[in-house]
Design a protein around this motif. Structure first.
Motif, short mmCIF file in Angstrom:
data_model
loop_
_atom_site.label_atom_id
_atom_site.label_comp_id
_atom_site.label_asym_id
_atom_site.label_seq_id
_atom_site.Cartn_x
_atom_site.Cartn_y
_atom_site.Cartn_z
N ASP A 207 0.83 -1.21 0.00
CA ASP A 207 0.00 0.00 0.00
C ASP A 207 0.86 1.26 0.00
OD1 ASP A 207 -2.66 1.25 0.17
OD2 ASP A 207 -1.98 1.91 2.15
N ALA A 208 1.91 1.26 0.81
CA ALA A 208 2.79 2.43 0.88
C ALA A 208 3.49 2.67 -0.45
CB ALA A 208 3.81 2.25 2.00
N VAL A 209 4.01 1.61 -1.05
CA VAL A 209 4.72 1.75 -2.33
C VAL A 209 3.75 2.13 -3.44
CG1 VAL A 209 6.04 0.47 -4.08
CG2 VAL A 209 6.57 0.19 -1.64
N ALA A 210 2.58 1.50 -3.46
CA ALA A 210 1.60 1.78 -4.51
C ALA A 210 1.13 3.22 -4.46
CB ALA A 210 0.41 0.83 -4.37
N ARG A 211 0.94 3.77 -3.27
CA ARG A 211 0.42 5.14 -3.14
C ARG A 211 1.39 6.16 -3.72
NH1 ARG A 211 -4.22 5.70 -0.44
NH2 ARG A 211 -4.99 3.85 0.67
N GLU A 212 2.67 5.84 -3.77
CA GLU A 212 3.64 6.74 -4.41
C GLU A 212 3.42 6.81 -5.92
OE1 GLU A 212 7.41 5.14 -3.42
OE2 GLU A 212 7.22 5.54 -1.25
#
Length: 320
Positions: A207-212
């Motif tokens: 989720d953290a990587v995708a949101r970037e």
């Protein structure tokens, strides 16, 4: 259109692929781009990108698509592969993974391993001295996820923000889909019954990587909630190798997550169905969806060959 000239991504030559979490997003994108070009030129013949290269394919677990797609892709790129099982190797008689790895590394240019514990793959990688590719472990299936991403890219033209829903067991296929989804900016939702969700740390990382990149990753329990607006519905077998003893229980738990026409109708109008295969029609997906006009499963299966050939071309470029 031809795939040549080809320049490997600078982060890829000589690198192993155990999980895509260890590779930068632009490297994964470069593999997908080459895979798309290889598919487009399949009938015209591919350039000998792997000429003189020898790849050992070790299968400690049964395989159809991984085995055939690697062997075919390597051959089409001018390389040579040898398919081996544990019974073909001294591993089957007690030789250590370390000793096997050190020998193979002196004779082949890369090793593909399909095994159970991820630690076995990591040990092989520590000692081989040549790139090692994960052909499947209990924890990860990155080559499948590359083919998944290629299939979605072909269908929809862009992965950034693409809503994709996975339904069923939050297993290695689900985990690898979340990872490639994060690296390419997809919005991946996993719909799983209680007790079968993917590892929370992986979901949080994804989720953290995708949101970037304009994406997201989440887990829900309600399959109807999960498929609303989705442009791809993805599932896997409910009873994986090693789960046969709980077959009846798993069928009961996963029944609401079956991909059928009604669930497809609840998704986006242009939604496609995905399945990594082998499928059990009537369980995780109906025959009508699997073989119907909304199925992208057979393109997905073929793309294993293109994606893995592209991966090896980046990992094993011609000597300078």
């Amino acid at each position: 259109m031809t795939p040549a000239p080809f320049t490997p991504h600078p982060a890829m030559p000589g690198r192993s692929l155990l999980t895509m979490r260890n590779h930068p997003p632009d490297a994964i994108r470069a593999v997908l781009e080459l895979a798309m070009r290889l598919r487009a030129t399949r009938d015209a013949g591919w350039p000998p990108m792997l000429a003189g290269r020898v790849v050992a394919l070790i299968f400690e677990r049964p395989s159809t698509r991984t085995r055939v797609s690697f062997a075919s892709g390597i051959a089409r790129l001018g390389g040579t592969s040898m398919v081996l099982s544990s019974s073909d190797l001294q591993l089957g008689r007690g030789e250590t993974v370390e000793d096997t790895a050190k020998v193979l590394g002196r004779m082949v240019d890369a090793v593909v391993l399909r095994t159970g514990p991820h630690a076995t793959l990591e040990e092989l990688d520590r000692h081989a001295g040549v790139p090692v590719v994960n052909g499947l472990t209990y924890e990860h299936h990155p080559c499948q996820a590359l083919a998944d991403a290629q299939t979605l890219l072909e269908r929809f033209g862009d992965l950034a923000g693409l809503p994709v829903t996975y339904l069923g067991d939050g297993n290695n296929v689900c985990v690898s889909l979340m990872i490639v989804g994060a690296l390419t900016g997809m919005r991946v939702t996993a719909a799983c019954p209680p007790g079968f969700a993917p590892d929370p740390e992986t979901v949080a990382w994804a989720d953290a990587v995708a949101r970037e990149r304009g994406g997201a990753a989440r887990v829900v329990e309600d399959p109807r909630e999960a498929v609303a607006g989705a442009r791809a519905l993805y599932t896997d077998t409910w009873v994986s190798m090693g789960d046969e003893g709980s077959e009846g229980e798993r069928r009961a738990v996963f029944a609401p997550y079956r991909i059928d026409d009604a669930l497809m109708d609840a998704a986006a109008p242009d939604a496609v169905a995905l399945h990594c295969l082998p499928a059990h029609a009537g369980d995780e997906i109906t025959y009508e969806v699997l073989h119907g006009p909304r199925s992208a499963v057979w393109d997905q299966a073929e793309n294993r060959m293109h994606a893995q050939a592209a991966l090896l071309a980046h990992i094993l470029p011609p000597p300078r």
